[in-house]
Design an enzyme around this catalytic site. Structure first.
Site, PDB file in Angstrom:
ATOM      1  N   TYR A 109       3.606  42.841  42.284  1.00 45.48           N
ATOM      2  CA  TYR A 109       3.248  44.184  41.826  1.00 45.48           C
ATOM      3  C   TYR A 109       1.753  44.190  41.495  1.00 45.48           C
ATOM      4  O   TYR A 109       1.250  43.265  40.856  1.00 45.48           O
ATOM      5  CB  TYR A 109       4.083  44.552  40.598  1.00 45.48           C
ATOM      6  CG  TYR A 109       3.682  45.859  39.978  1.00 45.48           C
ATOM      7  CD1 TYR A 109       3.968  47.053  40.617  1.00 45.48           C
ATOM      8  CD2 TYR A 109       2.990  45.902  38.776  1.00 45.48           C
ATOM      9  CE1 TYR A 109       3.593  48.263  40.061  1.00 45.48           C
ATOM     10  CE2 TYR A 109       2.608  47.105  38.210  1.00 45.48           C
ATOM     11  CZ  TYR A 109       2.912  48.284  38.859  1.00 45.48           C
ATOM     12  OH  TYR A 109       2.527  49.471  38.318  1.00 45.48           O
TER      13      TYR A 109
ATOM     14  N   ARG B 136       8.245  47.534  13.841  1.00 40.77           N
ATOM     15  CA  ARG B 136       7.581  46.746  14.891  1.00 40.77           C
ATOM     16  C   ARG B 136       8.383  45.473  15.177  1.00 40.77           C
ATOM     17  O   ARG B 136       8.471  45.032  16.315  1.00 40.77           O
ATOM     18  CB  ARG B 136       6.130  46.418  14.498  1.00 40.77           C
ATOM     19  CG  ARG B 136       5.405  45.557  15.520  1.00 40.77           C
ATOM     20  CD  ARG B 136       3.891  45.721  15.523  1.00 40.77           C
ATOM     21  NE  ARG B 136       3.299  45.793  14.204  1.00 40.77           N
ATOM     22  CZ  ARG B 136       3.210  44.772  13.333  1.00 40.77           C
ATOM     23  NH1 ARG B 136       3.690  43.590  13.634  1.00 40.77           N
ATOM     24  NH2 ARG B 136       2.645  44.947  12.152  1.00 40.77           N
TER      25      ARG B 136
ATOM     26  N   ASP C  91      10.906  39.256  38.599  1.00 40.96           N
ATOM     27  CA  ASP C  91      10.747  40.694  38.354  1.00 40.96           C
ATOM     28  C   ASP C  91      11.843  41.393  39.149  1.00 40.96           C
ATOM     29  O   ASP C  91      11.803  41.421  40.375  1.00 40.96           O
ATOM     30  CB  ASP C  91       9.345  41.134  38.795  1.00 40.96           C
ATOM     31  CG  ASP C  91       9.075  42.606  38.485  1.00 40.96           C
ATOM     32  OD1 ASP C  91      10.039  43.394  38.481  1.00 40.96           O
ATOM     33  OD2 ASP C  91       7.898  42.957  38.275  1.00 40.96           O
TER      34      ASP C  91
ATOM     35  N   LYS D 139      11.277  52.487  35.935  1.00 39.95           N
ATOM     36  CA  LYS D 139      11.746  52.808  37.280  1.00 39.95           C
ATOM     37  C   LYS D 139      13.249  53.134  37.262  1.00 39.95           C
ATOM     38  O   LYS D 139      13.622  54.110  36.664  1.00 39.95           O
ATOM     39  CB  LYS D 139      11.391  51.652  38.218  1.00 39.95           C
ATOM     40  CG  LYS D 139       9.931  51.152  38.066  1.00 39.95           C
ATOM     41  CD  LYS D 139       8.900  52.133  38.563  1.00 39.95           C
ATOM     42  CE  LYS D 139       7.463  51.759  38.223  1.00 39.95           C
ATOM     43  NZ  LYS D 139       7.034  50.401  38.550  1.00 39.95           N
TER      44      LYS D 139
HETATM   45  C1  LIG Z   1       6.121  49.489  37.928  1.00 40.68           C
HETATM   46  C2  LIG Z   1       6.297  48.043  38.037  1.00 40.68           C
HETATM   47  C3  LIG Z   1       5.794  47.178  37.054  1.00 40.68           C
HETATM   48  C4  LIG Z   1       4.976  47.675  35.882  1.00 40.68           C
HETATM   49  O1  LIG Z   1       5.662  48.581  35.093  1.00 40.68           O
HETATM   50  P1  LIG Z   1       4.894  49.698  34.209  1.00 40.68           P
HETATM   51  O2  LIG Z   1       5.987  50.272  33.390  1.00 40.68           O
HETATM   52  O3  LIG Z   1       4.258  50.652  35.174  1.00 40.68           O
HETATM   53  O4  LIG Z   1       3.863  48.988  33.408  1.00 40.68           O
HETATM   54  C5  LIG Z   1       6.028  45.823  37.199  1.00 40.68           C
HETATM   55  N1  LIG Z   1       6.697  45.332  38.258  1.00 40.68           N
HETATM   56  C6  LIG Z   1       7.187  46.134  39.225  1.00 40.68           C
HETATM   57  C7  LIG Z   1       7.924  45.545  40.372  1.00 40.68           C
HETATM   58  C8  LIG Z   1       6.994  47.505  39.145  1.00 40.68           C
HETATM   59  O5  LIG Z   1       7.455  48.296  40.112  1.00 40.68           O
END
Ligand SMILES: *Cc1c(COP(=O)(O)O)cnc(C)c1O
Length: 372
Positions: A99, A47, A171, A196
């Protein structure tokens, strides 16, 4: 070294015990102590740290030009760790089109922890300036933003944050380190959903926080990671590392396909509007061209008519898949307003597209048929 070389090599080395070129996946939860009780090999319990995760963190820090990174089990866990690193009474300025999950965390979870948030239009620095308070600790930036792909000026927003004694957190999930380098533009922290483009194949969930400098904020994020335990599995870390090796080539191909699709849609008589920062008609194309090296594979378009017409187009696709998420090899299409629910500001006739790695002509033919 350049991005393509870092993507292949950063965090990786030939395994010294076996000569394996591809890195091993370390599944062990616990690590042997030295006879004197120390841990000279660096790991104690998985962890806190794990060799596969450490390799991924080194790679992510190198790609973004940061000092260090902390990997999480999802993008949302990484986002939450940044907010958990703040204190009750602190104030956050966040995009009103952040998001969806980030907005929900701030509205539903963190208000109850004593964090105050002002949602602002990040494309308007004067509005962001007015939103700042003496207690503002984070200005959250997300560009391009979902699902209208608005572009905000990272350099200007980071400068505003710094003047107010706050950090700028960006982000960078949509643009990826291939598309833009927020730390070079003044951001202090980057958050990624590695789910992503970094993973890139639609088969894992992960997230990361990357810091420009290893300071007290990163220490608190790391403490949330180790004590809160929202860590990615070794296999998921390995999958992200593997995905990253082809990231520069994939992201450029996603962008080339997206531009072709955007140009086709912009000319179509049934399309009311196309939202893609790579089109000269985009309201912030000049800023995007200055700030970004490529424009990502995400675009949206509005079908003339209402939700029924948009859903009708989505119902007819054959190469695209009707599904949420993005950044994988498969092209996806989604009626955004129905996913976002009753408080959505998204136009009813908008379809969001994650342009995949199929041949652009097959994608165009599929949409042409669906729009006919
Ligand atoms: C998908 C996404 C998130 C969250 O990610 P998860 O892995 O689904 O929790 C945060 N910010 C953006 C811009 C995203 O596209």
């Amino acid at each position: 070294m350049r991005l393509e070389t870092l993507a292949v090599h950063a965090g990786r080395r030939v395994d010294p015990t076996t000569g394996a070129v591809a890195p091993p996946i370390h599944l062990s939860t616990t690590f042997e102590r030295d006879p004197d009780g120390s841990y000279s090999r660096g790991h104690l319990y998985a962890r806190n740290s794990n060799p596969t995760r450490e390799a991924l963190e080194a790679c992510l820090a190198a790609l973004e030009g940061g000092a260090a990174a902390a990997a999480f089990a999802s993008g949302s866990a990484a986002t939450a760790a940044v907010f958990q690193a703040l204190s009750p009474g602190d104030h956050v300025v966040a995009p009103h089109d952040a998001y969806h999950g980030t907005g929900r965390l701030l509205r539903e979870t963190f208000t109850r922890w004593g964090l105050a948030t002002t949602f602002a239009d990040m494309t308007n620095p004067a509005e962001v300036q007015r939103a700042l308070r003496p207690t503002t600790r984070v200005v959250w930036v997300e560009t391009p933003s979902n699902p209208m792909w608005k572009v905000s000026d990272i350099r200007a927003l980071a400068a505003l944050a710094h003047d107010a004694g706050a950090r700028c957190v960006c982000d960078n999930t949509v643009a990826t380190p291939v598309g833009q380098s927020p730390l070079e533009l003044g951001a202090d922290l980057i958050v990624h959903a590695t789910t992503k483009y970094l993973g890139g194949h639609g088969d894992l969930m992960g997230g990361a926080v990357i810091a420009r400098v290893a300071d007290d904020m990163l220490e608190r994020v790391r403490a949330v990671q180790a004590s809160g335990g929202g860590i990615p599995s070794p296999f998921d870390c390995w999958l992200v590392l593997r995905g990253i090796q082809t990231l520069p080539w994939r992201v450029r191909a996603h962008g080339e396909n997206a531009l072709k699709l955007a140009r086709f849609l912009a000319e179509h008589r049934r399309v009311e509007a196309v939202h893609y920062p790579g089109l000269p008609s985009h309201p912030a194309h000049a800023l995007a061209a200055r700030q970004m090296r490529c424009f990502s594979g995400m675009l949206s378009f509005q079908v003339r008519g209402s939700a029924a017409e948009a859903l009708g187009v989505a119902a007819k696709v054959r190469v695209f898949t009707r599904a949420t998420s993005f950044g994988g090899t498969d092209s996806l299409i989604e009626h955004r307003a129905s996913v976002e629910g009753p408080n959505s500001r998204t136009p009813d006739n908008l379809l969001r597209v994650s342009v995949g790695l199929e041949h652009a002509d097959d994608l165009i033919a599929d949409l042409e048929e669906a729009l006919s």
